[in-house]
Design an enzyme around this catalytic site. Structure first.
Site, PDB file in Angstrom:
ATOM      1  N   ALA A  64       0.832  -1.208   0.000  1.00 21.23           N
ATOM      2  CA  ALA A  64       0.000   0.000   0.000  1.00 21.23           C
ATOM      3  C   ALA A  64       0.862   1.251   0.000  1.00 21.23           C
ATOM      4  CB  ALA A  64      -0.902  -0.001   1.226  1.00 21.23           C
ATOM      5  N   LYS A  68      -1.833   5.073  -4.183  1.00 20.67           N
ATOM      6  CA  LYS A  68      -2.843   5.418  -3.179  1.00 20.67           C
ATOM      7  C   LYS A  68      -4.216   5.645  -3.790  1.00 20.67           C
ATOM      8  CE  LYS A  68       0.361   7.728   0.020  1.00 20.67           C
ATOM      9  NZ  LYS A  68       0.061   7.222   1.365  1.00 20.67           N
ATOM     10  N   ASN A 113       9.042   8.670   5.045  1.00 26.59           N
ATOM     11  CA  ASN A 113       7.870   9.412   4.560  1.00 26.59           C
ATOM     12  C   ASN A 113       6.953   9.815   5.699  1.00 26.59           C
ATOM     13  OD1 ASN A 113       4.887   8.227   4.330  1.00 26.59           O
ATOM     14  ND2 ASN A 113       6.302   6.489   4.367  1.00 26.59           N
ATOM     15  N   PHE A 117      -1.601  10.214   4.333  1.00 28.80           N
ATOM     16  CA  PHE A 117      -2.781   9.831   3.533  1.00 28.80           C
ATOM     17  C   PHE A 117      -3.302  10.933   2.623  1.00 28.80           C
ATOM     18  CE2 PHE A 117      -4.361   6.798   7.187  1.00 28.80           C
ATOM     19  CZ  PHE A 117      -3.273   5.977   6.985  1.00 28.80           C
ATOM     20  N   SER A 178      -0.264   3.397  10.389  1.00 24.89           N
ATOM     21  CA  SER A 178       0.550   4.481   9.826  1.00 24.89           C
ATOM     22  C   SER A 178       0.966   5.423  10.947  1.00 24.89           C
ATOM     23  CB  SER A 178      -0.240   5.267   8.782  1.00 24.89           C
ATOM     24  OG  SER A 178       0.459   6.469   8.509  1.00 24.89           O
ATOM     25  N   ASN A 180       1.815   8.415  10.510  1.00 24.72           N
ATOM     26  CA  ASN A 180       1.702   9.796  10.022  1.00 24.72           C
ATOM     27  C   ASN A 180       0.321  10.400  10.150  1.00 24.72           C
ATOM     28  OD1 ASN A 180       4.466   9.770   9.215  1.00 24.72           O
ATOM     29  ND2 ASN A 180       3.857   8.468   7.497  1.00 24.72           N
ATOM     30  N   THR A 181      -0.597   9.688  10.795  1.00 23.76           N
ATOM     31  CA  THR A 181      -1.901  10.247  11.130  1.00 23.76           C
ATOM     32  C   THR A 181      -1.996  10.194  12.649  1.00 23.76           C
ATOM     33  OG1 THR A 181      -2.933   9.596   9.042  1.00 23.76           O
ATOM     34  CG2 THR A 181      -4.403   9.936  10.911  1.00 23.76           C
ATOM     35  N   LYS A 216      -3.314  -4.369   9.128  1.00 25.06           N
ATOM     36  CA  LYS A 216      -1.899  -4.040   8.951  1.00 25.06           C
ATOM     37  C   LYS A 216      -1.346  -3.450  10.240  1.00 25.06           C
ATOM     38  CE  LYS A 216       1.311  -1.850   5.744  1.00 25.06           C
ATOM     39  NZ  LYS A 216       1.435  -1.315   4.381  1.00 25.06           N
ATOM     40  N   ASN A 245       4.001  -2.191   8.716  1.00 22.42           N
ATOM     41  CA  ASN A 245       4.065  -0.817   8.215  1.00 22.42           C
ATOM     42  C   ASN A 245       5.476  -0.253   8.458  1.00 22.42           C
ATOM     43  OD1 ASN A 245       3.146   1.789   7.303  1.00 22.42           O
ATOM     44  ND2 ASN A 245       1.086   1.187   7.954  1.00 22.42           N
ATOM     45  N   THR A 246       5.662   1.029   8.252  1.00 20.15           N
ATOM     46  CA  THR A 246       6.975   1.664   8.468  1.00 20.15           C
ATOM     47  C   THR A 246       7.242   1.808   9.968  1.00 20.15           C
ATOM     48  OG1 THR A 246       5.941   3.831   8.347  1.00 20.15           O
ATOM     49  CG2 THR A 246       6.855   2.951   6.301  1.00 20.15           C
ATOM     50  N   GLY A 294      11.345  -3.895   3.972  1.00 24.40           N
ATOM     51  CA  GLY A 294      12.773  -4.033   3.674  1.00 24.40           C
ATOM     52  C   GLY A 294      13.135  -5.177   2.766  1.00 24.40           C
TER      53      GLY A 294
END
Ligand SMILES: Cc1cc2nc3c(=O)[nH]c(=O)nc-3n(C[C@H](O)[C@H](O)[C@H](O)COP(=O)(O)O)c2cc1C
Length: 333
Positions: A64, A68, A113, A117, A178, A180-181, A216, A245-246, A294
């Site tokens: 993902a 997007k 990153n 979203f 994520s 980032n949210t 996820k 995820n990251t 990775g």
């Protein structure tokens, strides 16, 4: 070929290079001779497997975040992926974080990153998923809440997305990981996650076509938090897990990146993600795992499969190793 292409792409700002790549792939997806050429140059072979009642042409998928808004998924299918996961899709359109929000770390074979979203929202994506399906492609839709939706109302966002995409997707992936949210990852806590998943599975079961629902997870969960998340998944009856995820860890990265907000992907994530997969497989041996994080070489993919994953996904590896990575992985299996 990619050794010639990569330096040109790397001269562009990362997000521009990515949108250029997507535009070209979108064109190729609508142009059968271009698709055939891509398939000949780079396309992955077949190594079929069956899971959730679906047939995957091979175990290698696209993670993902690459597509997007489902702009280029038909073109990406020319690379021979067994599955493609579009999204994260949010109910309403939103701009994401201010730029720059995507960085290359070439010496580390990594990306950082904090996209947050950005996307055109569920209606636009749903429209793009209608119509022609590349033969043999399994299509996943990864869903997430809007930034403006507080966690207390997150279930409404996710339920809407399950309703909208259950008829279009072969599987759904619930993104609660994520970094980032703001606050999103708190949805991995046991009670919240179990309640959320029960609501989503009920919504899914009301749909005429009932795609498997995966969750996820973040690689940054402590062992106790992973236990809790898995207990929630199993109690609710989720069909599988995508790991991972990251990471927000900056271990091993130069000082330049220690304070830069976002999630790290690529080589620095590899072993953390593989260990996480192993831990999941140990605790929930019957839960199907999609291994991601990775994978830069065929050996990295093999390590994920040996740790207990049934499918794998790539993202950052495509940026550094190029579009033949899926072919090379499948050939080495
Ligand atoms: C630029 C970028 C954007 C991403 N966006 C999403 C996303 O929207 N939803 C999601 O679930 N994961 C997203 N991811 C995470 C990837 O799907 C994947 O889990 C992670 O990058 C680890 O895999 P990799 O090391 O092969 O890149 C994103 C990753 C990157 C690099």
């Amino acid at each position: 070929m990619y050794p010639l292409l990569r330096p040109l792409l790397f001269r562009l700002e990362p997000e521009r290079a990515h949108s250029l790549t997507l535009q070209l792939l979108r064109l190729a997806g609508n142009l059968p001779p271009a698709c055939a050429l891509i398939r000949r140059l780079w396309g992955a072979g077949e190594k079929p497997l069956h899971l959730w009642g679906l047939t995957f042409r091979n175990p290698v998928g696209l993670a993902a975040g690459y597509d997007k808004d489902a702009l280029a998924w038909r073109g990406l299918a020319c690379l021979g992926f067994g599955h493609i996961e579009v999204g994260t899709v949010t109910p309403r359109p939103q701009p994401g974080n201010p730029r720059p929000r995507l960085f290359r770390l070439p010496a580390q074979q990594a990306l950082l990153n904090r996209m947050g979203f950005p996307g055109q929202g569920a209606e636009v994506v749903a429209r793009r998923l209608q119509g022609r399906r590349p033969p043999g492609l399994v299509l996943g839709v990864n869903i997430g809440r809007n930034k403006a939706t507080p966690n207390a109302q997150a279930a409404d966002d996710y339920r809407l997305l399950v309703r909208r995409f259950a008829p279009l997707a072969d599987y759904l992936a619930v993104n609660v990981s994520s970094p980032n949210t703001e606050g999103l990852r708190r949805l991995q806590a046991r009670r919240d996650l179990e309640a959320l998943l029960r609501a989503l599975l009920a919504e899914r079961d009301a749909a005429p076509h009932r795609p498997p629902l995966l969750v996820k997870l973040s690689p940054d969960l402590t062992p106790a938090a992973l236990d809790d998340a898995l207990a929630a998944l199993l109690a609710a009856g989720a069909d599988g897990v995508i790991a991972t995820n990251t990471t927000t860890s900056r271990a091993g990265l130069p000082a330049r990146w220690q304070q830069e907000a976002g999630g790290v992907s690529g080589a620095p994530l590899r072993d953390r993600s593989t260990a996480f997969i192993r831990a999941i497989h140990h605790r929930a041996p019957h839960l199907p795992i999609v291994g991601v994080g990775g994978i830069m070489t065929p050996a990295d993919a093999r390590a994920k499969l040996e740790a207990g994953a049934t499918l794998v996904q790539v993202f950052t590896g495509l940026v550094y190793a190029g579009p033949s990575l899926p072919r090379r992985i499948v050939a080495a299996l």
